[in-house]
Design a protein around this motif. Structure first.
Motif, PDB file in Angstrom:
ATOM      1  N   UNK A  63       0.831  -1.205   0.000  1.00  0.00           N
ATOM      2  CA  UNK A  63       0.000   0.000   0.000  1.00  0.00           C
ATOM      3  C   UNK A  63       0.864   1.252   0.000  1.00  0.00           C
ATOM      4  N   UNK A  64       1.972   1.213   0.734  1.00  0.00           N
ATOM      5  CA  UNK A  64       2.877   2.359   0.767  1.00  0.00           C
ATOM      6  C   UNK A  64       3.488   2.624  -0.603  1.00  0.00           C
ATOM      7  N   UNK A  65       3.882   1.571  -1.306  1.00  0.00           N
ATOM      8  CA  UNK A  65       4.475   1.712  -2.638  1.00  0.00           C
ATOM      9  C   UNK A  65       3.453   2.304  -3.600  1.00  0.00           C
ATOM     10  N   UNK A  66       2.225   1.789  -3.562  1.00  0.00           N
ATOM     11  CA  UNK A  66       1.163   2.290  -4.438  1.00  0.00           C
ATOM     12  C   UNK A  66       0.887   3.758  -4.127  1.00  0.00           C
ATOM     13  N   UNK A  67       0.775   4.090  -2.857  1.00  0.00           N
ATOM     14  CA  UNK A  67       0.505   5.470  -2.464  1.00  0.00           C
ATOM     15  C   UNK A  67       1.653   6.395  -2.886  1.00  0.00           C
ATOM     16  N   UNK A  68       2.888   5.930  -2.761  1.00  0.00           N
ATOM     17  CA  UNK A  68       4.030   6.751  -3.164  1.00  0.00           C
ATOM     18  C   UNK A  68       3.988   7.039  -4.661  1.00  0.00           C
ATOM     19  N   UNK A  69       3.687   6.031  -5.464  1.00  0.00           N
ATOM     20  CA  UNK A  69       3.617   6.248  -6.912  1.00  0.00           C
ATOM     21  C   UNK A  69       2.439   7.153  -7.287  1.00  0.00           C
ATOM     22  N   UNK A  70       1.361   7.077  -6.525  1.00  0.00           N
ATOM     23  CA  UNK A  70       0.212   7.934  -6.801  1.00  0.00           C
ATOM     24  C   UNK A  70       0.525   9.391  -6.438  1.00  0.00           C
ATOM     25  N   UNK A  71       1.137   9.592  -5.289  1.00  0.00           N
ATOM     26  CA  UNK A  71       1.416  10.953  -4.825  1.00  0.00           C
ATOM     27  C   UNK A  71       2.646  11.574  -5.503  1.00  0.00           C
ATOM     28  N   UNK A  72       3.575  10.738  -5.937  1.00  0.00           N
ATOM     29  CA  UNK A  72       4.816  11.207  -6.576  1.00  0.00           C
ATOM     30  C   UNK A  72       5.025  10.437  -7.876  1.00  0.00           C
ATOM     31  N   UNK A  73       4.158  10.669  -8.861  1.00  0.00           N
ATOM     32  CA  UNK A  73       4.237   9.876 -10.089  1.00  0.00           C
ATOM     33  C   UNK A  73       5.534  10.107 -10.843  1.00  0.00           C
ATOM     34  N   UNK A  74       6.062   9.018 -11.373  1.00  0.00           N
ATOM     35  CA  UNK A  74       7.272   9.062 -12.172  1.00  0.00           C
ATOM     36  C   UNK A  74       6.892   9.226 -13.641  1.00  0.00           C
ATOM     37  N   UNK A  75       7.722   9.918 -14.377  1.00  0.00           N
ATOM     38  CA  UNK A  75       7.562  10.070 -15.824  1.00  0.00           C
ATOM     39  C   UNK A  75       6.183  10.616 -16.192  1.00  0.00           C
ATOM     40  N   UNK A  76       5.751  11.598 -15.442  1.00  0.00           N
ATOM     41  CA  UNK A  76       4.443  12.233 -15.655  1.00  0.00           C
ATOM     42  C   UNK A  76       4.554  13.249 -16.780  1.00  0.00           C
ATOM     43  N   UNK A  77       3.556  13.326 -17.611  1.00  0.00           N
ATOM     44  CA  UNK A  77       3.518  14.332 -18.661  1.00  0.00           C
ATOM     45  C   UNK A  77       3.157  13.729 -20.001  1.00  0.00           C
ATOM     46  N   UNK A  78       3.480  14.494 -21.034  1.00  0.00           N
ATOM     47  CA  UNK A  78       3.134  14.092 -22.392  1.00  0.00           C
ATOM     48  C   UNK A  78       4.275  14.499 -23.308  1.00  0.00           C
ATOM     49  N   UNK A  79       4.657  13.613 -24.199  1.00  0.00           N
ATOM     50  CA  UNK A  79       5.698  13.899 -25.175  1.00  0.00           C
ATOM     51  C   UNK A  79       5.056  14.403 -26.456  1.00  0.00           C
ATOM     52  N   UNK A  80       5.560  15.530 -26.943  1.00  0.00           N
ATOM     53  CA  UNK A  80       5.074  16.062 -28.217  1.00  0.00           C
ATOM     54  C   UNK A  80       6.267  16.558 -29.018  1.00  0.00           C
ATOM     55  N   UNK A  81       6.556  15.963 -30.137  1.00  0.00           N
ATOM     56  CA  UNK A  81       5.842  14.830 -30.742  1.00  0.00           C
ATOM     57  C   UNK A  81       6.229  13.521 -30.060  1.00  0.00           C
ATOM     58  N   UNK A  82       5.437  12.500 -30.301  1.00  0.00           N
ATOM     59  CA  UNK A  82       5.697  11.165 -29.764  1.00  0.00           C
ATOM     60  C   UNK A  82       5.654  10.156 -30.902  1.00  0.00           C
ATOM     61  N   UNK A  83       6.543   9.182 -30.832  1.00  0.00           N
ATOM     62  CA  UNK A  83       6.540   8.110 -31.830  1.00  0.00           C
ATOM     63  C   UNK A  83       5.308   7.220 -31.666  1.00  0.00           C
ATOM     64  N   UNK A  84       4.913   6.999 -30.424  1.00  0.00           N
ATOM     65  CA  UNK A  84       3.725   6.198 -30.123  1.00  0.00           C
ATOM     66  C   UNK A  84       2.859   6.974 -29.143  1.00  0.00           C
ATOM     67  N   UNK A  85       1.584   6.983 -29.389  1.00  0.00           N
ATOM     68  CA  UNK A  85       0.634   7.637 -28.487  1.00  0.00           C
ATOM     69  C   UNK A  85      -0.604   6.749 -28.393  1.00  0.00           C
ATOM     70  N   UNK A  86      -1.115   6.625 -27.186  1.00  0.00           N
ATOM     71  CA  UNK A  86      -2.350   5.851 -26.999  1.00  0.00           C
ATOM     72  C   UNK A  86      -3.115   6.434 -25.818  1.00  0.00           C
ATOM     73  N   UNK A  87      -4.419   6.454 -25.960  1.00  0.00           N
ATOM     74  CA  UNK A  87      -5.321   6.911 -24.906  1.00  0.00           C
ATOM     75  C   UNK A  87      -6.094   5.705 -24.409  1.00  0.00           C
ATOM     76  N   UNK A  88      -6.094   5.523 -23.098  1.00  0.00           N
ATOM     77  CA  UNK A  88      -6.844   4.421 -22.510  1.00  0.00           C
ATOM     78  C   UNK A  88      -7.889   4.943 -21.562  1.00  0.00           C
ATOM     79  N   UNK A  89      -9.011   4.252 -21.500  1.00  0.00           N
ATOM     80  CA  UNK A  89     -10.090   4.665 -20.607  1.00  0.00           C
ATOM     81  C   UNK A  89     -10.781   3.435 -20.046  1.00  0.00           C
ATOM     82  N   UNK A  90     -11.158   3.534 -18.793  1.00  0.00           N
ATOM     83  CA  UNK A  90     -11.958   2.498 -18.152  1.00  0.00           C
ATOM     84  C   UNK A  90     -13.335   3.122 -17.921  1.00  0.00           C
TER      85      UNK A  90
END
Length: 144
Positions: A9-36
């Motif tokens: 739970x601590x690991x999950x919470x840490x990644x949620x509160x301090x996300x790694x590699x957050x953002x968007x690359x423009x331009x990007x070689x690959x792009x995908x949008x996912x939704x639940x």
């Protein structure tokens, strides 16, 4: 609750509160949008390749702590990997969550194992797998 559940739970919470590699690359070689659509989680994945290697990866989105933490863990685990290595990690992660298989992750991928605790809450499995399904669709476009 076992100690490992607490640490997970601590690991999950840490990644949620301090996300790694957050953002968007423009331009990007690959792009995908996912939704639940069941819970409203959304994720945008952008990847730049240098040959067969993931040179840059970014994840952005909104949603529950599990989907966002899973995206952060995924990006952290794939940065600098080859496409083949990424596909292997993807397969092992999904088999861990969906098929109850031991992923055999080494120390460098140990954060991914924390998502195994999500299996105890079946309604949240789709949240954990969303980034990985998004990655799978993005990688399927390589060479097409």
């Amino acid at each position: 609750m076992s100690l490992s559940d607490s640490l997970y739970k601590e690991v999950i919470l840490d990644h949620y509160q301090n996300p790694r590699f957050r953002g968007k690359l423009e331009p990007a070689d690959l792009y995908e949008h996912g939704i639940n659509p069941l819970c409203g989680d959304e994720l945008e994945l952008s990847i730049n390749l240098n040959g067969d290697k993931i040179s840059e990866i970014r994840v952005s989105g909104k949603g529950c702590s599990i989907s966002q933490a899973s995206g952060s863990m995924m990006a952290e685990s794939l940065q600098g990997k080859t496409v083949g290595e990424a596909e292997d990690i993807l397969s092992r992660f999904k088999n861990m969550i969906l098929e109850n298989q031991d992923p055999g992750f080494g120390e460098d991928l140990e954060d991914l194992e924390s998502m195994e605790s999500v299996k105890k809450i079946p309604a949240r499995i789709k949240c954990a797998v969303l980034p990985w399904n998004t990655l799978e669709r993005a990688l399927s476009r390589i060479g097409k």
